[in-house]
Design a protein around this motif. Structure first.
Motif, PDB file in Angstrom:
ATOM      1  N   LEU A   1       0.689  -1.157  -0.060  1.00  0.00           N
ATOM      2  CA  LEU A   1       0.068  -0.035  -0.111  1.00  0.00           C
ATOM      3  C   LEU A   1       1.011   1.201  -0.005  1.00  0.00           C
ATOM      4  N   GLU A   2       1.968   1.152   0.722  1.00  0.00           N
ATOM      5  CA  GLU A   2       2.709   2.409   0.902  1.00  0.00           C
ATOM      6  C   GLU A   2       3.462   2.488  -0.511  1.00  0.00           C
ATOM      7  N   GLU A   3       3.865   1.399  -1.175  1.00  0.00           N
ATOM      8  CA  GLU A   3       4.501   1.555  -2.457  1.00  0.00           C
ATOM      9  C   GLU A   3       3.375   2.293  -3.538  1.00  0.00           C
ATOM     10  N   VAL A   4       2.250   1.719  -3.502  1.00  0.00           N
ATOM     11  CA  VAL A   4       1.212   2.102  -4.250  1.00  0.00           C
ATOM     12  C   VAL A   4       0.992   3.660  -3.884  1.00  0.00           C
ATOM     13  N   ARG A   5       1.084   4.297  -2.690  1.00  0.00           N
ATOM     14  CA  ARG A   5       0.854   5.368  -2.401  1.00  0.00           C
ATOM     15  C   ARG A   5       2.138   6.491  -2.975  1.00  0.00           C
TER      16      ARG A   5
END
Ligand code: ADP
Length: 381
Positions: free
Chosen positions: A134-138
């Protein structure tokens, strides 16, 4: 696959029970506080593994097995390294560890190893794979957004300088300010779509759920693109089954259909017909207004079509088959991504059929809510 999961689960549970016996037996010396220790370990969210002086597993929480942290009575090599470091340092060592899997992306854990008495070591590992993804996607999203915003902002600042330099030439000023208006609109559209997308892609999105008549959604979406359609000499026809209902967020559903219509216009030559066709899956009628069956809204164009290599990517954020064409026609690369998320938020999906030179059909499928007892088939209107 399910059997394998069951097998792994059973093995994990048996191993846990076996380890549990070890815990109550000679391994911990029967001090009487083991039950408390076991309860504490079970109550905390991390996966726990207790190792003896030879780094054999004495006890492990059941999920340690399917996660691949423990195999048999052995810890995975990467976790073992952490244990050795903790033994060497004589104190708690915390780090992130990654476990490769035969299939799928690697698993990432926040892991802590703490030496205990009698050379035993406790490993606590928190699965952070989903949070990390999720962090990467953000991060990716923010980087893309900044990049995309730079284009119209750069164009606006250049145009402002040009207008300044052409102050004595009213005709040039008129031309450049008209361009500025277009760039400003593009910027506004982009910002608007970014806001919508960040709302609909949030895991805890809240929808204004109500009973929604598909006829109204389609009429409104068609109305919103009417000016562009007229300019292009394109006729949009509506056909299929009328009187269908879904439960959902009217404005988001309208936006999804509108985005599909925008694209059908954008990637079709002037005057190429576009149609919107609604259908209900067979046997989907029911009473009581509960979601049953599936309804579909197909937006059909006879435009440029999509290269088969691009089809798998068109629902990605900021993906554009032909970036120049998309930009020239006011595209942001976010339209289909929004459609995909709106469909998913409503328990549905969106599918595409396309052939280069023949056209495309995008079909939005949603769970039906049978409010109207008598839907009827209409001709094109
Ligand atoms: P854009 O703002 O670029 O249209 P979208 O997310 O709506 O962004 O669409 C992504 C890409 O998918 C487009 O750039 C285009 O290449 C392709 N595409 C979408 N709809 C159609 C269509 N109806 N016909 C042909 N190509 C399409």
């Amino acid at each position: 696959m399910a059997l394998l999961a069951l097998f792994v689960g059973v093995v994990g549970t048996l191993a846990f029970q076996w380890s549990d016996r070890s815990l109550h037996g000679p391994a911990l010396g029967g001090t009487g506080s083991e039950d408390d220790v076991a309860a504490v370990l079970a109550a905390q969210p991390a996966t726990s593994v207790l190792l003896d002086a030879d780094s054999r597993v004495l006890r492990a929480s059941p999920d340690a097995y399917p996660l691949g942290l423990v195999r048999g009575d052995r810890l995975s090599p990467v976790a073992l390294e952490l244990i050795e470091r903790a033994r060497g340092d004589g104190g708690t060592v915390a780090t992130e560890i990654a476990l490769a899997r035969a299939q799928g992306p690697e698993l990432v854990f926040d892991a802590r190893a703490t030496p205990l008495s009698r050379s035993r070591v406790l490993l606590l590992a928190q699965d952070r794979t989903a949070a990390k993804r999720l962090e990467e996607v953000r991060r990716d999203f923010v980087a893309n957004v900044s990049h995309e915003l730079k284009t119209p902002v750069g164009a606006l600042s250049l145009l402002a300088e040009t207008v300044h330099d052409a102050a004595g030439d009213p005709e040039a000023v008129r031309r450049f300010t008209a361009r500025m208006t277009i760039e400003a609109r593009r910027l506004a559209d982009l910002v608007q779509e970014i806001i919508v997308l960040s709302r609909v892609q949030a895991p805890d999105v809240s929808l204004a759920v109500e009973d929604v008549e598909l006829d109204q959604v389609i009429a409104e979406a068609v109305d919103r693109v009417a000016v562009d359609a007229r300019e292009q000499g394109t006729e949009i026809t509506i056909g299929g089954v009328s009187g269908l209902h879904v439960r959902g967020d009217r404005s988001l559903l309208t936006m999804a259909v509108r985005n599909l219509l925008d694209n059908a216009l954008r990637y079709s030559p002037p005057a190429a017909p576009i149609s919107v066709v609604t259908k209900a899956a067979h046997g989907s009628r029911a009473t009581g207004g509960n979601p049953v069956g599936t309804v579909s809204i197909a937006v059909i164009d006879q435009g440029a079509g999509i290269h088969s290599a691009d089809v798998a990517r068109i629902f990605e954020r900021f993906f554009r088959g032909d970036p120049a064409r998309s930009r020239d026609t006011g595209g942001t690369g976010l339209g289909l991504s929004i459609v995909k998320h709106v469909a998913a938020n409503h328990g549905g999906d969106v599918r595409v059929w396309s052939k280069v030179g023949r056209g495309s059909t995008f079909t939005l499928r949603l769970p039906e809510s049978a409010v109207d007892p008598a839907p009827n088939t209409r001709g094109e209107r």
